[in-house]
Design an enzyme around this catalytic site. Sequence first.
Site, PDB file in Angstrom:
ATOM      1  CG  HIS A  99      51.104  38.646  41.555  1.00  0.00           C
ATOM      2  ND1 HIS A  99      50.594  39.286  40.443  1.00  0.00           N
ATOM      3  CD2 HIS A  99      50.505  37.439  41.581  1.00  0.00           C
ATOM      4  CE1 HIS A  99      49.728  38.500  39.836  1.00  0.00           C
ATOM      5  NE2 HIS A  99      49.671  37.363  40.501  1.00  0.00           N
ATOM      6  CG  HIS A 101      51.571  33.112  43.271  1.00  0.00           C
ATOM      7  ND1 HIS A 101      50.304  33.134  43.801  1.00  0.00           N
ATOM      8  CD2 HIS A 101      51.457  33.661  42.030  1.00  0.00           C
ATOM      9  CE1 HIS A 101      49.453  33.659  42.926  1.00  0.00           C
ATOM     10  NE2 HIS A 101      50.134  33.993  41.834  1.00  0.00           N
TER      11      HIS A 101
HETATM   12  P1  5GP Z   1      47.534  35.449  39.536  1.00  0.00           P
HETATM   13  O1  5GP Z   1      46.550  34.454  39.024  1.00  0.00           O
HETATM   14  O2  5GP Z   1      47.343  36.807  38.901  1.00  0.00           O
HETATM   15  O3  5GP Z   1      48.957  34.969  39.453  1.00  0.00           O
HETATM   16  O4  5GP Z   1      47.264  35.567  41.083  1.00  0.00           O
HETATM   17  C1  5GP Z   1      46.512  36.580  41.666  1.00  0.00           C
HETATM   18  C2  5GP Z   1      46.362  36.217  43.117  1.00  0.00           C
HETATM   19  O5  5GP Z   1      45.861  37.353  43.798  1.00  0.00           O
HETATM   20  C3  5GP Z   1      45.406  35.068  43.380  1.00  0.00           C
HETATM   21  O6  5GP Z   1      46.088  34.020  44.051  1.00  0.00           O
HETATM   22  C4  5GP Z   1      44.315  35.690  44.226  1.00  0.00           C
HETATM   23  O7  5GP Z   1      43.849  34.833  45.241  1.00  0.00           O
HETATM   24  C5  5GP Z   1      44.995  36.913  44.810  1.00  0.00           C
HETATM   25  N1  5GP Z   1      44.100  38.019  45.074  1.00  0.00           N
HETATM   26  C6  5GP Z   1      43.148  38.521  44.242  1.00  0.00           C
HETATM   27  N2  5GP Z   1      42.528  39.564  44.814  1.00  0.00           N
HETATM   28  C7  5GP Z   1      43.104  39.722  46.033  1.00  0.00           C
HETATM   29  C8  5GP Z   1      42.873  40.667  47.096  1.00  0.00           C
HETATM   30  O8  5GP Z   1      42.025  41.555  47.035  1.00  0.00           O
HETATM   31  N3  5GP Z   1      43.667  40.540  48.194  1.00  0.00           N
HETATM   32  C9  5GP Z   1      44.622  39.569  48.296  1.00  0.00           C
HETATM   33  N4  5GP Z   1      45.344  39.530  49.427  1.00  0.00           N
HETATM   34  N5  5GP Z   1      44.863  38.675  47.308  1.00  0.00           N
HETATM   35  C10 5GP Z   1      44.099  38.758  46.189  1.00  0.00           C
END
Ligand code: 5GP
Length: 139
Positions: A99, A101
Amino acid sequence: MAKTIFEKIVAGEIPARVVHETDAVLAFLDANPLAPGHTLVIPKDAHERLDGLPADLAADLFAVVHALTPKIERAVDADATTIGINNGAAAGQEVPHVHVHIVPRFEGDGGGPIHAISPASPSLSADELDEIADTISTA
Ligand code: 5GP
């Protein structure tokens, strides 16, 4: 293997605030935003890390990031954006599904640049830099 939260969003099993969708890519608001408009852009197919993405899917993913970023900035009247991928657990990736950001930024918001991820930059000699560049370019 159990579905990740993002596979469940793609499958429509849990809700998300979708802001853009193509055949291969989905973009939706982050549930815990770092700023208004914080958006995640994902490939619909499940790949844990960037190097697992086929090249055409990586291109599709970045095309959506490219098209969406100015729209996000305008929507929340942002001055800039920080765009990044936590690519692997050691980099802070919590959801094992690629993903991107897109985080809107505002003058004086108190956040740092991407350089803030490193508390102490390594001191590398010219020889070490040459060797790293060689290794990457010949890989
Ligand atoms: P990572 O730390 O893996 O780069 O980011 C994961 C992101 O996914 C985090 O910013 C978190 O807020 C977001 N996230 C986690 N669970 C959900 C969800 O159920 N729905 C949405 N829209 N975002 C999520």
